[in-house]
Scaffold this motif. Sequence first.
Motif, PDB file in Angstrom:
ATOM      1  N   LYS A 101      14.084   3.596 -17.317  1.00 52.64           N
ATOM      2  CA  LYS A 101      13.442   2.279 -17.507  1.00 52.64           C
ATOM      3  C   LYS A 101      11.920   2.478 -17.477  1.00 52.64           C
ATOM      4  CE  LYS A 101      17.229  -0.410 -15.570  1.00 52.64           C
ATOM      5  NZ  LYS A 101      18.133   0.644 -15.006  1.00 52.64           N
ATOM      6  N   TYR A 102      11.375   2.764 -18.654  1.00 56.36           N
ATOM      7  CA  TYR A 102       9.984   3.234 -18.716  1.00 56.36           C
ATOM      8  C   TYR A 102       8.962   2.213 -18.260  1.00 56.36           C
ATOM      9  CZ  TYR A 102      12.072   7.113 -21.089  1.00 56.36           C
ATOM     10  OH  TYR A 102      12.849   8.197 -21.375  1.00 56.36           O
ATOM     11  N   SER A 103       9.135   0.941 -18.660  1.00 54.92           N
ATOM     12  CA  SER A 103       8.125  -0.050 -18.257  1.00 54.92           C
ATOM     13  C   SER A 103       8.195  -0.279 -16.748  1.00 54.92           C
ATOM     14  CB  SER A 103       8.316  -1.356 -19.023  1.00 54.92           C
ATOM     15  OG  SER A 103       9.578  -1.898 -18.744  1.00 54.92           O
ATOM     16  N   GLN A 104       9.409  -0.144 -16.174  1.00 56.80           N
ATOM     17  CA  GLN A 104       9.520  -0.338 -14.728  1.00 56.80           C
ATOM     18  C   GLN A 104       8.841   0.790 -13.957  1.00 56.80           C
ATOM     19  OE1 GLN A 104      12.796  -0.760 -11.478  1.00 56.80           O
ATOM     20  NE2 GLN A 104      13.498  -1.900 -13.270  1.00 56.80           N
ATOM     21  N   VAL A 105       8.888   2.008 -14.495  1.00 53.45           N
ATOM     22  CA  VAL A 105       8.169   3.111 -13.846  1.00 53.45           C
ATOM     23  C   VAL A 105       6.699   2.727 -13.721  1.00 53.45           C
ATOM     24  CG1 VAL A 105       7.471   5.534 -13.982  1.00 53.45           C
ATOM     25  CG2 VAL A 105       9.742   4.855 -14.774  1.00 53.45           C
ATOM     26  N   ILE A 106       6.154   2.145 -14.818  1.00 55.54           N
ATOM     27  CA  ILE A 106       4.731   1.795 -14.826  1.00 55.54           C
ATOM     28  C   ILE A 106       4.433   0.704 -13.799  1.00 55.54           C
ATOM     29  CG2 ILE A 106       2.878   0.768 -16.212  1.00 55.54           C
ATOM     30  CD1 ILE A 106       4.230   2.142 -18.660  1.00 55.54           C
ATOM     31  N   TRP A 107       5.196  -0.405 -13.838  1.00 55.71           N
ATOM     32  CA  TRP A 107       4.787  -1.496 -12.942  1.00 55.71           C
ATOM     33  C   TRP A 107       5.136  -1.235 -11.492  1.00 55.71           C
ATOM     34  CZ3 TRP A 107       8.157  -4.358 -10.149  1.00 55.71           C
ATOM     35  CH2 TRP A 107       9.431  -4.644 -10.664  1.00 55.71           C
ATOM     36  N   GLN A 108       6.166  -0.432 -11.233  1.00 52.10           N
ATOM     37  CA  GLN A 108       6.424  -0.075  -9.829  1.00 52.10           C
ATOM     38  C   GLN A 108       5.321   0.845  -9.303  1.00 52.10           C
ATOM     39  OE1 GLN A 108       8.630  -1.475  -8.005  1.00 52.10           O
ATOM     40  NE2 GLN A 108      10.596  -1.746  -9.020  1.00 52.10           N
ATOM     41  N   THR A 109       4.797   1.713 -10.173  1.00 54.45           N
ATOM     42  CA  THR A 109       3.668   2.572  -9.777  1.00 54.45           C
ATOM     43  C   THR A 109       2.432   1.722  -9.502  1.00 54.45           C
ATOM     44  OG1 THR A 109       4.532   4.374 -11.127  1.00 54.45           O
ATOM     45  CG2 THR A 109       2.233   4.537 -10.464  1.00 54.45           C
ATOM     46  N   VAL A 110       2.178   0.754 -10.392  1.00 53.56           N
ATOM     47  CA  VAL A 110       1.034  -0.142 -10.188  1.00 53.56           C
ATOM     48  C   VAL A 110       1.190  -0.906  -8.873  1.00 53.56           C
ATOM     49  CG1 VAL A 110      -0.130  -2.210 -11.075  1.00 53.56           C
ATOM     50  CG2 VAL A 110       0.500  -0.364 -12.648  1.00 53.56           C
ATOM     51  N   ALA A 111       2.412  -1.399  -8.610  1.00 55.13           N
ATOM     52  CA  ALA A 111       2.653  -2.126  -7.354  1.00 55.13           C
ATOM     53  C   ALA A 111       2.373  -1.227  -6.153  1.00 55.13           C
ATOM     54  CB  ALA A 111       4.094  -2.636  -7.318  1.00 55.13           C
ATOM     55  N   THR A 112       2.844   0.025  -6.227  1.00 57.35           N
ATOM     56  CA  THR A 112       2.605   0.971  -5.127  1.00 57.35           C
ATOM     57  C   THR A 112       1.107   1.149  -4.887  1.00 57.35           C
ATOM     58  OG1 THR A 112       4.616   2.132  -5.808  1.00 57.35           O
ATOM     59  CG2 THR A 112       3.182   3.273  -4.253  1.00 57.35           C
ATOM     60  N   MET A 113       0.347   1.258  -6.004  1.00 57.08           N
ATOM     61  CA  MET A 113      -1.103   1.437  -5.874  1.00 57.08           C
ATOM     62  C   MET A 113      -1.769   0.197  -5.272  1.00 57.08           C
ATOM     63  SD  MET A 113      -1.856   3.404  -9.446  1.00 57.08           S
ATOM     64  CE  MET A 113      -3.558   3.846  -9.106  1.00 57.08           C
ATOM     65  N   ILE A 114      -1.297  -0.998  -5.685  1.00 55.28           N
ATOM     66  CA  ILE A 114      -1.885  -2.234  -5.156  1.00 55.28           C
ATOM     67  C   ILE A 114      -1.652  -2.326  -3.646  1.00 55.28           C
ATOM     68  CG2 ILE A 114      -1.656  -4.760  -5.129  1.00 55.28           C
ATOM     69  CD1 ILE A 114      -1.160  -4.579  -8.185  1.00 55.28           C
ATOM     70  N   PHE A 115      -0.423  -2.014  -3.201  1.00 56.69           N
ATOM     71  CA  PHE A 115      -0.149  -2.085  -1.764  1.00 56.69           C
ATOM     72  C   PHE A 115      -0.917  -0.996  -1.013  1.00 56.69           C
ATOM     73  CE2 PHE A 115       3.704  -4.358  -3.303  1.00 56.69           C
ATOM     74  CZ  PHE A 115       3.436  -5.554  -2.669  1.00 56.69           C
ATOM     75  N   GLY A 116      -1.023   0.184  -1.610  1.00 59.67           N
ATOM     76  CA  GLY A 116      -1.812   1.252  -0.986  1.00 59.67           C
ATOM     77  C   GLY A 116      -3.266   0.837  -0.824  1.00 59.67           C
ATOM     78  N   ALA A 117      -3.809   0.198  -1.874  1.00 58.37           N
ATOM     79  CA  ALA A 117      -5.207  -0.250  -1.819  1.00 58.37           C
ATOM     80  C   ALA A 117      -5.363  -1.365  -0.792  1.00 58.37           C
ATOM     81  CB  ALA A 117      -5.660  -0.723  -3.200  1.00 58.37           C
ATOM     82  N   THR A 118      -4.352  -2.255  -0.711  1.00 62.21           N
ATOM     83  CA  THR A 118      -4.386  -3.337   0.284  1.00 62.21           C
ATOM     84  C   THR A 118      -4.503  -2.757   1.689  1.00 62.21           C
ATOM     85  OG1 THR A 118      -2.976  -4.664  -1.150  1.00 62.21           O
ATOM     86  CG2 THR A 118      -3.158  -5.367   1.154  1.00 62.21           C
ATOM     87  N   PHE A 119      -3.715  -1.709   1.959  1.00 59.64           N
ATOM     88  CA  PHE A 119      -3.770  -1.046   3.259  1.00 59.64           C
ATOM     89  C   PHE A 119      -5.203  -0.595   3.568  1.00 59.64           C
ATOM     90  CE2 PHE A 119      -3.852   2.678   5.925  1.00 59.64           C
ATOM     91  CZ  PHE A 119      -2.955   2.397   6.930  1.00 59.64           C
ATOM     92  N   LEU A 120      -5.847   0.034   2.567  1.00 60.52           N
ATOM     93  CA  LEU A 120      -7.187   0.579   2.796  1.00 60.52           C
ATOM     94  C   LEU A 120      -8.219  -0.541   2.995  1.00 60.52           C
ATOM     95  CD1 LEU A 120      -7.174   3.586   0.314  1.00 60.52           C
ATOM     96  CD2 LEU A 120      -7.262   3.677   2.810  1.00 60.52           C
ATOM     97  N   VAL A 121      -8.040  -1.662   2.292  1.00 59.95           N
ATOM     98  CA  VAL A 121      -8.966  -2.787   2.462  1.00 59.95           C
ATOM     99  C   VAL A 121      -8.861  -3.335   3.885  1.00 59.95           C
ATOM    100  CG1 VAL A 121      -9.448  -5.176   1.765  1.00 59.95           C
ATOM    101  CG2 VAL A 121      -9.038  -3.418   0.022  1.00 59.95           C
ATOM    102  N   VAL A 122      -7.613  -3.516   4.367  1.00 56.98           N
ATOM    103  CA  VAL A 122      -7.410  -3.993   5.738  1.00 56.98           C
ATOM    104  C   VAL A 122      -8.039  -3.014   6.726  1.00 56.98           C
ATOM    105  CG1 VAL A 122      -5.679  -4.484   7.523  1.00 56.98           C
ATOM    106  CG2 VAL A 122      -5.330  -5.293   5.183  1.00 56.98           C
ATOM    107  N   LYS A 123      -7.825  -1.713   6.465  1.00 53.49           N
ATOM    108  CA  LYS A 123      -8.370  -0.670   7.330  1.00 53.49           C
ATOM    109  C   LYS A 123      -9.900  -0.741   7.339  1.00 53.49           C
ATOM    110  CE  LYS A 123      -7.024   2.113  10.096  1.00 53.49           C
ATOM    111  NZ  LYS A 123      -6.499   1.274  11.145  1.00 53.49           N
ATOM    112  N   TYR A 124     -10.491  -0.993   6.182  1.00 53.54           N
ATOM    113  CA  TYR A 124     -11.955  -1.096   6.091  1.00 53.54           C
ATOM    114  C   TYR A 124     -12.465  -2.208   7.016  1.00 53.54           C
ATOM    115  CZ  TYR A 124     -16.467  -2.550   4.228  1.00 53.54           C
ATOM    116  OH  TYR A 124     -17.783  -2.933   4.113  1.00 53.54           O
TER     117      TYR A 124
END
Lengths: 231, 105
Positions: A101-124
């Motif tokens: 499911k190629y498009s899902q690979v893309i948006w699940q990766t994007v979601a992972t990056m958004i949550f990862g970035a959210t973690f770093l913003v909270v940490k900041y």
Amino acid sequence: MSADHAHALPAGVRPPTYHHFEDLAQQEESEKLGMWAFLITEVMFFGALFTAYTVYRNLYPEAFMDASSKLNWKLGAVNTLVLIVSSLTMALAIRAAQTGKYSQVIWQTVATMIFGATFLVVKYFEYMHKYHDGLMPGPTLFFTDVFGEHTPQARIFFSIYFAMTGLHAFHMVVGLGILTWVLIKARKRYFTPDRYLALENVGLYWHFVDLVWIFLFPMLYLLGAHYGLGH
Amino acid sequence: MASGTDPHGSHGGEHHILPLGVYWAVFLALVVGTILTVWSATIDLGRLNVIVALLIASVKAALVILYFMHVKYSSRMVWIFAAAGFFWVAIMILFTMADFASRSW
């Protein structure tokens, strides 16, 4: 259905088997073991810091409780949940690659990056708050005297806190870099049901970073909790 | 929807695809574990607080390793590799603390 997408695969999607391997399965097993060997070094790396933590916490239990109650447990808990969600989306990205499911690979990766970035913003924001309270290691911490007789020992807690969460946050930044590579490759449909091992290895790294935080959160944030949550 | 079977049969158990429900169940267990962690910390159990916190964290870690990291469905060799790091860290901490506890500080 995934089979429809599978027909859209470019030619030659099976990765080459190098001559020193019996077959592709053995080759992929070796690549996976290589990743685990790296993770062993990571476990030892953080393990040494957990050992230092264990020794000092047993030496100065009261000071560690005092210092820990200065951390914002709510932000720590939110970040724990954010990382768990990012681990879920990472696992689902790999599953999407396995099922073509190629498009899902893309948006699940994007979601992972958004949550990862959210973690770093909270940490900041947590770090900035600690900086303004004079609890960041460096000159300010050494002039802070908010812990009374526990002050020198509380400084050790904050040094350990910043060393461990700082290294953890650094791993998150590296992870976001690797996920950017995943995103570029995923847009070119690089990860297929026959070739997703690189993505799986990225997942191993990401889940490991989540794993470290699962231990860091109760060890650092919740020591003083039973005499008043809400710092 | 692909089930737990390997649709590409040609190359072994490496390509084991887990049902979606497994991922969501593990996710929910991790959320519940986080809530339990915070809740248990609000109760004064003395020395037991550490043990409870570590126990919950270890169960959460095991779930991540076994299911998200697919170790449950990996070869024996991967099992050994996954366990080795934690085994050595356990030795490092246990031996250090054995020394710590046997000194008259």
